[in-house]
Design a protein around this motif. Structure first.
Motif, PDB file in Angstrom:
ATOM      1  N   LEU A 242      47.435  28.225  52.220  1.00 24.24           N
ATOM      2  CA  LEU A 242      47.893  27.088  52.502  1.00 24.24           C
ATOM      3  C   LEU A 242      49.237  27.631  50.836  1.00 24.24           C
ATOM      4  CD1 LEU A 242      49.020  24.126  52.806  1.00 24.24           C
ATOM      5  CD2 LEU A 242      46.732  23.621  50.934  1.00 24.24           C
ATOM      6  N   ALA A 243      48.619  27.594  49.531  1.00 21.04           N
ATOM      7  CA  ALA A 243      49.554  28.248  48.602  1.00 21.04           C
ATOM      8  C   ALA A 243      50.422  29.268  49.038  1.00 21.04           C
ATOM      9  CB  ALA A 243      49.408  28.457  46.846  1.00 21.04           C
TER      10      ALA A 243
ATOM     11  N   ARG B  98      56.393  30.715  50.282  1.00 18.33           N
ATOM     12  CA  ARG B  98      57.084  30.944  51.137  1.00 18.33           C
ATOM     13  C   ARG B  98      58.618  30.343  51.558  1.00 18.33           C
ATOM     14  NH1 ARG B  98      54.102  32.911  54.512  1.00 18.33           N
ATOM     15  NH2 ARG B  98      53.904  35.125  54.193  1.00 18.33           N
ATOM     16  N   ARG B  99      57.852  28.997  52.267  1.00 13.14           N
ATOM     17  CA  ARG B  99      58.839  27.958  52.680  1.00 13.14           C
ATOM     18  C   ARG B  99      59.897  27.699  51.413  1.00 13.14           C
ATOM     19  NH1 ARG B  99      60.927  29.726  56.652  1.00 13.14           N
ATOM     20  NH2 ARG B  99      61.579  27.674  56.737  1.00 13.14           N
ATOM     21  N   ILE B 100      59.857  27.157  50.565  1.00 13.23           N
ATOM     22  CA  ILE B 100      59.998  26.371  49.226  1.00 13.23           C
ATOM     23  C   ILE B 100      61.228  27.292  48.763  1.00 13.23           C
ATOM     24  CG2 ILE B 100      60.220  25.872  46.201  1.00 13.23           C
ATOM     25  CD1 ILE B 100      57.194  24.935  47.444  1.00 13.23           C
ATOM     26  N   MET B 101      60.646  28.717  48.537  1.00  8.54           N
ATOM     27  CA  MET B 101      61.485  29.991  48.096  1.00  8.54           C
ATOM     28  C   MET B 101      62.424  30.123  49.540  1.00  8.54           C
ATOM     29  SD  MET B 101      60.915  29.854  45.520  1.00  8.54           S
ATOM     30  CE  MET B 101      62.125  31.386  44.704  1.00  8.54           C
ATOM     31  N   THR B 102      62.357  30.153  50.994  1.00 13.28           N
ATOM     32  CA  THR B 102      63.143  30.216  51.406  1.00 13.28           C
ATOM     33  C   THR B 102      64.106  29.020  51.658  1.00 13.28           C
ATOM     34  OG1 THR B 102      61.692  31.475  52.793  1.00 13.28           O
ATOM     35  CG2 THR B 102      63.100  30.351  54.569  1.00 13.28           C
TER      36      THR B 102
ATOM     37  N   ALA C 284      57.279  20.908  52.861  1.00 13.12           N
ATOM     38  CA  ALA C 284      56.630  19.652  54.538  1.00 13.12           C
ATOM     39  C   ALA C 284      55.877  21.139  55.695  1.00 13.12           C
ATOM     40  CB  ALA C 284      57.371  19.003  54.536  1.00 13.12           C
ATOM     41  N   GLU C 285      57.042  22.000  55.554  1.00 10.74           N
ATOM     42  CA  GLU C 285      57.540  23.108  55.846  1.00 10.74           C
ATOM     43  C   GLU C 285      56.187  24.067  56.272  1.00 10.74           C
ATOM     44  OE1 GLU C 285      62.494  23.536  57.248  1.00 10.74           O
ATOM     45  OE2 GLU C 285      61.327  24.930  56.007  1.00 10.74           O
ATOM     46  N   GLY C 286      55.905  24.872  54.631  1.00 10.11           N
ATOM     47  CA  GLY C 286      54.945  25.248  54.456  1.00 10.11           C
ATOM     48  C   GLY C 286      53.316  24.698  54.935  1.00 10.11           C
TER      49      GLY C 286
END
Length: 399
Positions: free
Chosen positions: A313-314, A319-323, A383-385
């Motif tokens: 989950l982490a 990954r999605r936050i950074m993207t 949310a995407e992650g």
């Protein structure tokens, strides 16, 4: 001699005229004919006329010719044809297609006193429009396919309604760190407790928009007692527990250290992770004996059944936050996925993570963190992650 020269000039000019590219300026329907108008004299021998069957069509390839503009021959409709199409078939060939559905005697001609025109007679009989019939038949086919999909037990289909219903049963618990008398980290007059609550509320909206049920540990500025903060996810039977915090370092390092990090519960020898965990645990561990607290954390880590899933989950969330952040902002440091003994994650029997959204001690990052645009991207990334993680989990047997 002069007459001979004039004759030669006439022949040369007419040859050059016919050899140069002609423009088809206008196509119109008049008196049961399709009338083509060119910008100059045009030899009808340059037009190749042939028929095609199934469906029946009269085709005219006008060589050494181009359309004057894109509007030429568009929106032509006649009760005597199923369709009339005019297009730039090749670089120097304009194609005219008259679809009638059945044979008729087509005898095109050039008007006697109009060298720049070419007339194509249309059939005298009326033709039913195939397009409307086709649309109805397609609609009927779609309805029949949909019915067969619903009735057949052997067809594997993805039902969006079922997915949304499934998501509604999946509860996500969001924990905005600190609150009340516990301000959390302070930098430039800004407080961590305010920042994380703002992001938590944005995240709540994002997850609900994706169809999930959401529970907030706090929706206002209040301090949660230890049992409430540590057991709430289990009591609500949440699929995922997310705790949101902001980081900080001493003044001597405030211009150097910045970035986003996501943590899951695990013991660690990393000094930086230990320092961050110690700072976040300080407020919630007030009133609990230090030996007991450490032992509870150790026992939880050793016996926690969801450590691996929390790690997954982490990874998805980080990954999605950074993207999302990198799509709009330069220089945002990726602190990566780390593990540390955070008390807020202790004892959770479900995937749990703690997101450090940035360093409130870093001047530039603090300024960004308190803008709606930056917060939206962080919330969108989390949310995407979560959505990616749960979608993958649905594919696994033990979900």
């Amino acid at each position: 001699m002069k007459l001979f020269r004039i004759f030669l000039l006439f022949i040369l000019s007419s040859t050059l005229l016919f050899s140069s590219v002609t423009l088809l300026k206008k196509v119109e329907l008049q008196k049961g004919e399709l009338r083509l108008h060119f910008n100059q004299l045009y030899d009808k021998k340059q037009i190749k006329h042939f028929t095609l069957k199934k469906p029946y069509r009269e085709v005219f390839d006008i060589r050494n010719c181009r359309l004057a503009n894109r509007k030429v021959g568009k929106s032509l409709s006649s009760s005597h044809c199923q369709s009339i199409r005019v297009s730039q078939y090749k670089r120097n060939i304009v194609r005219v297609v008259i679809e009638t559905g059945r044979y008729y005697s087509c005898t095109p001609y050039k008007p006697l006193f109009s060298w720049k025109s070419y007339h194509i007679p249309l059939p005298k009989f009326n033709v039913k429009k195939r397009k409307t019939v086709k649309k109805k038949s397609i609609a009927k086919q779609k309805k029949s396919v949909n019915k067969s999909k619903k009735k057949s037990p052997y067809l594997i289909t993805v039902d969006k309604k079922q997915i949304s219903k499934h998501k509604k049963k999946e509860l996500i618990v969001i924990d905005a760190g600190h609150g009340g008398h516990d301000t959390g980290a302070i930098g430039g007059g800004k407080r961590e407790k305010d920042l994380v609550l703002q992001i938590a509320k944005r995240l709540e909206k994002k997850l609900k928009a994706k169809g999930y049920s959401v529970y907030m540990t706090r929706k206002r500025d209040k301090f949660l007692k230890l049992p409430q903060r540590t057991r709430i996810a289990d009591r609500k039977d949440a699929k995922v527990f997310i705790s949101i915090h902001a980081n900080s370092v001493p003044k001597r390092s405030r211009h150097k250290v910045h970035g986003v990090e996501t943590f899951f519960l695990q013991t660690t020898r990393d000094a930086k992770s230990q320092r961050i965990a110690a700072r976040e645990n300080r407020a919630v561990l007030k009133g609990a004996g230090s030996k007991l607290s450490k032992q509870v954390i150790v026992d939880s880590v050793l016996n926690g059944p969801k450590i691996v899933q929390s790690n997954k989950l982490a990874i998805d969330v980080q990954r999605r936050i950074m993207t999302n952040l990198h799509s709009r902002y330069k220089g945002v440091r990726d602190g990566g996925v780390r593990h540390a003994p955070f008390w807020v994650l202790v004892g959770a029997s479900r995937p749990s993570i703690l997101v450090e959204v940035g360093y409130i001690s870093h001047p530039r990052e603090r300024k960004r963190l308190f803008t709606s645009r930056y917060q939206e991207l962080i919330a969108k990334g989390i949310a995407e992650g979560v959505d990616n993680y749960l979608n993958n989990r649905r594919k696994e047997i033990d979900f």
